[in-house]
Design an enzyme around this catalytic site. Structure first.
Site, short mmCIF file in Angstrom:
data_model
loop_
_atom_site.label_atom_id
_atom_site.label_comp_id
_atom_site.label_asym_id
_atom_site.label_seq_id
_atom_site.Cartn_x
_atom_site.Cartn_y
_atom_site.Cartn_z
N ASP A 92 -5.89 2.51 -4.50
CA ASP A 92 -6.29 3.62 -5.36
C ASP A 92 -5.38 4.80 -5.05
O ASP A 92 -4.70 4.82 -4.04
CB ASP A 92 -7.78 3.94 -5.20
CG ASP A 92 -8.16 4.29 -3.77
OD1 ASP A 92 -7.23 4.48 -2.96
OD2 ASP A 92 -9.35 4.37 -3.47
N ASP A 265 -14.49 -3.20 -7.69
CA ASP A 265 -14.46 -2.98 -6.24
C ASP A 265 -15.66 -2.12 -5.90
O ASP A 265 -16.14 -1.36 -6.74
CB ASP A 265 -13.18 -2.24 -5.83
CG ASP A 265 -13.31 -0.74 -6.05
OD1 ASP A 265 -13.62 -0.02 -5.09
OD2 ASP A 265 -13.14 -0.28 -7.21
#
Length: 367
Positions: A92, A265
């Site tokens: 990320d 996720d």
């Protein structure tokens, strides 16, 4: 030119069965990605992750950049060389972590200035820096740098936040340059459908290798999350992976797949495991509860994980009460195996054209 390839194999309603291909390996979708914030999924080795069926893990750009830093990771070739995970990794961008700092950050058009949670030094993060860090990490999937719109947010606040994220998305794409890793754009817009539409239209114009829905599971009521998913997921490009960030419970995963999402996720299975909250085929078990003190049955009779094959609820209750590290490990092995097995069951149901039936049965039996 990205090295990623996405194949949409089959559809049932809006639900999709696919495959993402990378030089480092294939990812069967719908897929769940265990979260390895500092490069490791807490308490587990890469071998254990592979044994439970994980094909991709998530690493955290923000935390790895601050510690140990990209210079040390680059000495190992990539994050894969550093942490011993030789399959794909998604990182990320750091946007969500910066959002989590709240008042400790200063936001401008250029980027975000904040106090490092590691040593309190002043740090600046921008789309360009995030792209460089992710390039240095050797990520297979890179996320563009965005601002995660907080909840609650007024329409004006959500619009300004989304528009800033879209300008940052364009800068992320430019800074990503010739990096062959896949770059995903992130849809923002808070709880406002028309802002989500604007965001998606802008991201399609910039053109990304995959698309993510951000800014959900940030404290909003479940019905708002489902409303935004219902509105947005099926509008995302058909020929590219669709990723729902930071979600969620087993029911959330089934409901999001039903609406057309491919990738997930969440820290929930690993974090909850460390707190003694265990996911099973019939719902959550709180192993700390004294009723398990002399229960000689496994956590889940339907589970084939190392924990369920070898240990009883009574023993796991004992480990939790005595705060043994092994308890956290065994609980984590079970919870992440449960999530991987859930995704396998979803994929099998899609392969066999009975996902709608699977969803009804799962939602009825899972408490």
């Amino acid at each position: 030119m990205t090295v990623m390839k996405f194949d949409l194999i089959k559809k049932e309603g809006k639900a999709r069965r696919g495959k993402i291909t990378f030089p480092r390996g294939d990812i069967q979708t719908p897929a769940f990605m265990p979260v390895g914030t500092y490069g490791a999924v807490k308490s587990l080795s890469p071998v254990e992750l592979k044994e439970m069926g994980a094909e991709i893990i998530l690493g955290n750009t923000f935390h790895l950049w601050l510690r140990p830093g990209t210079e040390i990771i680059k000495k190992h070739g990539s994050l894969h060389g550093f942490n011993g995970w030789d399959k794909p990794i998604l990182t990320d961008s750091g946007g969500f972590q910066v959002f989590s700092l709240g008042k400790m950050r200063k936001l401008t058009e250029e980027g975000v200035t904040f106090k490092s949670p590691v040593n309190s030094s002043k740090v600046f993060l921008s789309p360009e820096i995030s792209m460089q860090v992710q390039r240095d990490l050797g990520s297979d999937i890179v996320m563009c740098f965005d601002e995660c719109t907080p909840y609650p947010a007024t329409e004006k606040e959500a619009k300004e936040s989304m528009e800033l994220s879209m300008r940052w998305a364009k800068r992320s794409k430019e800074a990503h340059g010739d990096n062959p890793s896949a770059l995903f754009g992130i849809i923002q817009g808070g709880m406002y459908e028309h802002l989500r539409d604007e965001s998606l239209a802008k991201l399609k114009e910039i053109d990304f290798d995959g698309f993510a829905i951000g800014g959900l599971s940030v404290g909003e009521p479940k019905e708002d999350m489902i409303r935004i998913l219902d509105h947005t997921a099926h509008q995302m490009p058909e020929d590219k992976p669709r990723y729902l960030m930071g979600v969620g419970t087993p029911k959330d995963l089934v409901e999001a797949v039903y609406r057309g999402v491919d990738m997930f996720d969440c820290v929930m299975p690993s974090r909850n495991a460390r707190n003694g909250h265990i996911f099973t085929s019939e719902g959550v078990i709180k192993i700390r509860n004294s009723k398990y003190k002399d229960d000689t049955s496994p956590l889940d009779p339907n589970c084939d994980c190392y924990t369920c094959k070898n240990f009883t609820k009574s023993y796991l209750h004992h480990l939790d009460k005595t705060k043994e590290i092994l308890g956290s490990r065994l609980n984590t092995i079970h919870n992440l195996t449960f999530y991987q097995n859930l995704m396998k069951s979803i994929r099998k149901a899609l392969d066999e054209g009975r996902f709608s039936e699977f969803r009804k049965e799962f939602l009825a039996s899972y408490k």
